[in-house]
Write a protein that holds these residues in place. Structure first.
Motif, PDB file in Angstrom:
ATOM      1  N   VAL A   1       0.549  -1.135  -0.001  1.00 31.62           N
ATOM      2  CA  VAL A   1       0.006  -0.115   0.001  1.00 31.62           C
ATOM      3  C   VAL A   1       0.933   1.282   0.083  1.00 31.62           C
ATOM      4  O   VAL A   1       0.565   2.112  -0.793  1.00 31.62           O
ATOM      5  CB  VAL A   1      -0.875  -0.109   1.134  1.00 31.62           C
ATOM      6  CG1 VAL A   1      -1.585   1.399   1.485  1.00 31.62           C
ATOM      7  CG2 VAL A   1      -1.902  -1.234   1.160  1.00 31.62           C
TER       8      VAL A   1
ATOM      9  N   MET B   1     -11.226   0.922   4.983  1.00 27.47           N
ATOM     10  CA  MET B   1     -10.842   0.071   3.965  1.00 27.47           C
ATOM     11  C   MET B   1     -11.888  -0.365   3.008  1.00 27.47           C
ATOM     12  O   MET B   1     -11.501  -0.425   1.859  1.00 27.47           O
ATOM     13  CB  MET B   1     -10.190  -1.199   4.591  1.00 27.47           C
ATOM     14  CG  MET B   1      -8.761  -0.941   5.253  1.00 27.47           C
ATOM     15  SD  MET B   1      -8.207  -2.341   6.255  1.00 27.47           S
ATOM     16  CE  MET B   1      -7.910  -3.603   4.836  1.00 27.47           C
ATOM     17  N   GLY B   2     -12.880  -0.805   3.661  1.00 29.85           N
ATOM     18  CA  GLY B   2     -14.034  -1.287   2.764  1.00 29.85           C
ATOM     19  C   GLY B   2     -14.629  -0.148   1.752  1.00 29.85           C
ATOM     20  O   GLY B   2     -14.541  -0.236   0.583  1.00 29.85           O
TER      21      GLY B   2
ATOM     22  N   ALA C   1     -11.928   0.655  -0.783  1.00 23.02           N
ATOM     23  CA  ALA C   1     -11.924  -0.143  -2.007  1.00 23.02           C
ATOM     24  C   ALA C   1     -12.950  -0.160  -2.818  1.00 23.02           C
ATOM     25  O   ALA C   1     -12.990  -0.306  -4.010  1.00 23.02           O
ATOM     26  CB  ALA C   1     -11.915  -1.727  -1.322  1.00 23.02           C
ATOM     27  N   ILE C   2     -14.126   0.151  -2.212  1.00 23.61           N
ATOM     28  CA  ILE C   2     -15.282   0.141  -3.184  1.00 23.61           C
ATOM     29  C   ILE C   2     -15.448   1.325  -3.978  1.00 23.61           C
ATOM     30  O   ILE C   2     -15.574   1.248  -5.380  1.00 23.61           O
ATOM     31  CB  ILE C   2     -16.543   0.162  -2.341  1.00 23.61           C
ATOM     32  CG1 ILE C   2     -16.766  -1.147  -1.822  1.00 23.61           C
ATOM     33  CG2 ILE C   2     -17.853   0.663  -3.087  1.00 23.61           C
ATOM     34  CD1 ILE C   2     -18.100  -1.154  -0.604  1.00 23.61           C
TER      35      ILE C   2
ATOM     36  N   LYS D   1     -12.525   2.974  -5.308  1.00 23.09           N
ATOM     37  CA  LYS D   1     -11.493   2.523  -6.227  1.00 23.09           C
ATOM     38  C   LYS D   1     -12.227   1.779  -7.345  1.00 23.09           C
ATOM     39  O   LYS D   1     -11.834   1.857  -8.435  1.00 23.09           O
ATOM     40  CB  LYS D   1     -10.237   2.081  -5.558  1.00 23.09           C
ATOM     41  CG  LYS D   1      -9.096   1.551  -6.390  1.00 23.09           C
ATOM     42  CD  LYS D   1      -8.600   2.838  -6.824  1.00 23.09           C
ATOM     43  CE  LYS D   1      -7.363   2.792  -7.622  1.00 23.09           C
ATOM     44  NZ  LYS D   1      -6.594   4.010  -8.124  1.00 23.09           N
ATOM     45  N   ILE D   2     -12.754   0.656  -6.755  1.00 18.47           N
ATOM     46  CA  ILE D   2     -13.554  -0.240  -7.824  1.00 18.47           C
ATOM     47  C   ILE D   2     -14.679   0.516  -8.878  1.00 18.47           C
ATOM     48  O   ILE D   2     -14.532   0.251  -9.968  1.00 18.47           O
ATOM     49  CB  ILE D   2     -14.267  -1.482  -7.273  1.00 18.47           C
ATOM     50  CG1 ILE D   2     -13.142  -2.471  -6.479  1.00 18.47           C
ATOM     51  CG2 ILE D   2     -15.077  -2.360  -8.137  1.00 18.47           C
ATOM     52  CD1 ILE D   2     -13.660  -3.515  -5.732  1.00 18.47           C
TER      53      ILE D   2
ATOM     54  N   GLY E   1      -7.287   0.327   1.757  1.00 18.03           N
ATOM     55  CA  GLY E   1      -8.164  -0.180   0.964  1.00 18.03           C
ATOM     56  C   GLY E   1      -7.867   0.240  -0.680  1.00 18.03           C
ATOM     57  O   GLY E   1      -7.919  -0.618  -1.476  1.00 18.03           O
ATOM     58  N   GLU E   2      -7.800   1.487  -0.762  1.00 15.50           N
ATOM     59  CA  GLU E   2      -7.597   2.049  -2.165  1.00 15.50           C
ATOM     60  C   GLU E   2      -6.094   1.469  -2.807  1.00 15.50           C
ATOM     61  O   GLU E   2      -6.021   0.945  -4.067  1.00 15.50           O
ATOM     62  CB  GLU E   2      -7.378   3.456  -2.373  1.00 15.50           C
ATOM     63  CG  GLU E   2      -7.195   3.854  -3.860  1.00 15.50           C
ATOM     64  CD  GLU E   2      -6.918   5.242  -4.021  1.00 15.50           C
ATOM     65  OE1 GLU E   2      -6.361   5.771  -4.954  1.00 15.50           O
ATOM     66  OE2 GLU E   2      -7.598   6.229  -3.298  1.00 15.50           O
TER      67      GLU E   2
ATOM     68  N   VAL F   1      -4.825  -1.602  -1.875  1.00 20.35           N
ATOM     69  CA  VAL F   1      -4.811  -2.904  -2.011  1.00 20.35           C
ATOM     70  C   VAL F   1      -5.461  -3.113  -3.575  1.00 20.35           C
ATOM     71  O   VAL F   1      -4.969  -3.934  -4.299  1.00 20.35           O
ATOM     72  CB  VAL F   1      -5.510  -3.801  -0.980  1.00 20.35           C
ATOM     73  CG1 VAL F   1      -5.778  -5.178  -1.321  1.00 20.35           C
ATOM     74  CG2 VAL F   1      -4.849  -3.729   0.317  1.00 20.35           C
ATOM     75  N   ILE F   2      -6.543  -2.503  -3.578  1.00 23.29           N
ATOM     76  CA  ILE F   2      -7.501  -2.498  -5.034  1.00 23.29           C
ATOM     77  C   ILE F   2      -6.276  -2.024  -6.181  1.00 23.29           C
ATOM     78  O   ILE F   2      -6.539  -2.284  -7.325  1.00 23.29           O
ATOM     79  CB  ILE F   2      -8.516  -1.807  -5.032  1.00 23.29           C
ATOM     80  CG1 ILE F   2      -9.339  -2.436  -3.806  1.00 23.29           C
ATOM     81  CG2 ILE F   2      -9.274  -2.028  -6.284  1.00 23.29           C
ATOM     82  CD1 ILE F   2      -9.860  -3.874  -4.191  1.00 23.29           C
TER      83      ILE F   2
END
Length: 629
Positions: free
Chosen positions: A40, A178-179, A182-183, A185-186, A578-579, A581-582
């Motif tokens: 990260v 984190m969640g 991640a969402i 970024k997706i 989160g971002e 890792v994605i």
């Protein structure tokens, strides 16, 4: 407590109490966190030119893993997970400053790119030396200076570990961030439902640029560094994009000015930034980093004097008290000499005797500086770039006097700078972790072994991650600007080859001098000038959110205000993780030519609406959380 009251200090876990510490659970959990936080931080540093300290999030996550998931109840085991985990982010912070610079330089002169084996060895050798150099300094800086050197991050980690009953709520903030990161970024870079970058360029005759990279990691960075520092960064960007660029356009016209090979009139604002503004910013950053190093000379002198005065007591004495037991001096010295030998003879590294001596001498010196500085003002203010540039300048001049300049010599200069940069970062992190251990009652030599485990595990994986990111987007591209590495490349080229637009560099130095005369912090303003304005605006937005908590606009007492800021920092750290890792996963997708775009684009309206939702959720987790209760 004054600096002489360390003798009466009692840690949370007494020296005569033995608890699980360096266990299979703590090692495996720590390695996982080290690799994740290392990846990260590598992504974040290459994206925005800044890294975060993962010590506090690692402490929170480690507590969640050991205490709540595995039902284990040893604060020393939790501390070991945090120790190993935080080593990963520090190793990455040092590596991304310098190793990508070698890629940028190698492509420019068409020589072979650094190999996987080279990257792994540089990471591991630099990380291990950073830990080993710090060990003889522990009693001088951590123990005897207790009450004088606060080691902010280390003390904060100890507070988190000691407040174990609060770990559940703290962990919720981290995992929620984190969640969400991640969402988001997706949605933006995976499904491509909306663009992550928006900008508006004013028409001539005033072609200023405003815009932003609307991403959770950048917003999180702003919250962590705070409104004041974020504001200085934005001020630097305004200087570059609202003042310098329109001025260059107004007076440049059809002129072709080195280093550009096209007229100023034919360049867009990003081109002008690339050819001119970032060199001005580089001069300002270099001036700020070297000035910070010069200002640290009294600290350096004091540390060396303190170390010499108590040398026999601090180093040669092998205590039988558990909380006072370091790795033996003989092990430390043999380890340093063995790594120096490997640096001399390993074909992949190719440093030779002169390079190895430079690494050992400069490495120990700057490890001492780093350990002292982070103890006084924290890891975020550690002038790593300034110390690295000083190393590169001196090393370059030494090599130029020894023999002719050729690609192998320049590679040696890059390699020395990379190893020493990692040493500086790791010495600072090891100091913070040993401070945490001192407060909670950990066994020092076990922590030192844990640091080495984190270095080796992350060093191996980080080589693959850097090659993956470069293969996916390339260092120095809009996706991965690698600003610090670009600056390092400019410094080496300037010293070894004379390929620098010195007039722009000196303009940057002049900007730094002006800022120093005004008694403002140089480095945040210089970094803002060096980076695209798209980063600084969103960083400032995150700083504003934290500013809401720090101002007296809400009727919070000091304790509640601190809890809310802590919760916001953990949430922001989670968004960054989160971002990040994605982002690593998307880099793999890019290499494999995999696309998950859905073919729907909501445009700039979608960006504004969804980013506003992100800001609202962040406010709920920080400013408004538990206000009604």
């Amino acid at each position: 407590m004054n600096k002489h009251e360390y003798e009466s200090f009692k840690p949370f876990v007494s020296a005569n109490v033995v608890l699980p510490e360096l266990t299979i659970t703590s090692i495996v959990s720590g390695i996982i966190l080290a690799v994740i936080f290392g990846a990260v931080n590598a992504y974040l540093g290459l994206k925005v030119g800044m890294t975060i300290s993962a010590s506090i999030p690692a402490a929170v996550v480690s507590m969640s893993i050991t205490r709540y998931l595995m039902k284990r109840d040893s604060i020393l085991e939790n501390n070991m997970v945090q120790t190993i985990g935080s080593a990963g982010e520090s190793l990455a912070a040092g590596a991304i400053f310098t190793i990508p610079a070698m890629f940028l330089w190698a492509r420019g002169v068409d020589v072979r790119l650094p190999s996987m084996g080279f990257i792994i060895l540089v990471n591991i050798f630099g990380g291990l030396l950073g830990v080993l150099f710090m060990i003889p300094l522990r009693k001088a800086l951590i123990v005897k200076e207790h009450g004088y050197l606060p080691y902010p991050e280390g003390s904060a980690c100890a507070e988190v570990l000691l407040a174990g009953e609060e770990g559940g709520d703290k962990a919720k903030a981290t995992f929620a961030g984190m969640g969400l990161g991640a969402i988001y970024k997706i949605l933006t870079d995976g499904f491509k439902l909306f663009p992550s970058r928006l900008e508006y360029v004013f028409p001539k005759p005033f072609p200023a640029t405003i815009g932003g990279d609307f991403l959770p990691a950048i917003l999180g960075v702003g919250f962590i560094i705070g409104r004041r520092t974020a504001g200085f960064m934005l001020a630097g960007s305004i200087l570059g994009w609202v003042i310098f660029i329109p001025m260059i356009v107004a007076f440049g016209g059809d002129l072709v000015v080195f280093p550009a090979n096209a007229s100023i009139a034919s360049l867009d604002n990003m081109g002008i930034w690339n050819y001119y503004i970032r060199y001005i910013g580089a001069g300002a950053v270099a001036f700020g980093g070297l000035l910070a190093l010069i200002k640290s000379i009294p600290l350096i002198y004091g540390t060396i004097v303190e170390t010499i005065r108590g040398y026999n007591e601090m180093v040669y004495h092998y205590s039988m008290i558990r909380t006072d037991r370091d790795l033996p001096l003989s092990t430390v010295i043999l380890g340093i000499l063995f790594i120096g030998f490997l640096l001399t003879v390993t074909p992949v590294i190719k440093l030779g005797l002169i390079g190895s001596i430079i690494v050992i001498v400069f490495g120990y010196f700057f490890a001492t500086v780093s350990s002292r500085i982070v103890g006084l003002i924290g890891s975020s203010s550690n002038p790593i770039s300034g110390m690295t540039m000083a190393t590169l300048l001196v090393t370059g001049m030494i090599y130029k006097r020894v023999g002719p300049v050729n690609p192998s010599v320049i590679i040696s200069v890059f390699t020395i700078g990379s190893i020493i940069c990692i040493i500086i970062a790791m010495a600072g992190d090891t100091s913070q972790d040993l401070k945490t251990g001192f407060l909670v009652g950990a066994t020092p030599y076990k922590q030192q072994v844990g640091e080495m485990i984190g270095v080796i595990s992350t060093g191996i994986v980080l080589g693959s991650i850097l090659l993956l990111l470069d293969s996916a987007w390339g260092f120095g591209t809009p996706e991965l600007p690698a600003p610090q590495a670009t600056l390092i490349k400019l410094v080496v080229e300037g010293v070894m080859e004379g390929q620098l637009p010195w007039i722009l560099i000196f303009i940057g130095i002049g900007v730094g001098l002006m800022v120093e005369v005004l008694q403002l912090p140089i480095l945040p303003i210089a970094i803002g000038l060096y980076l695209p304005i798209h980063l600084s605006t969103i960083i400032f937005a995150g700083g504003i959110i934290r500013g809401l908590l720090e101002k007296e606009w809400f009727d919070f007492d000091d304790y509640e205000r601190k809890l809310k800021i802590d919760s916001g920092v953990l949430f922001a750290s989670g968004m960054i993780a989160g971002e990040g890792v994605i982002g690593i996963i998307f880099a793999l997708f890019a290499v494999l030519n995999i696309s998950i775009a859905v073919g729907i684009n909501l445009g700039w309206i979608g960006t504004i609406i969804i980013f506003a939702t992100l800001v609202y959720v962040m406010l709920r987790w920080s400013v408004f959380k538990n206000v009604e209760e």
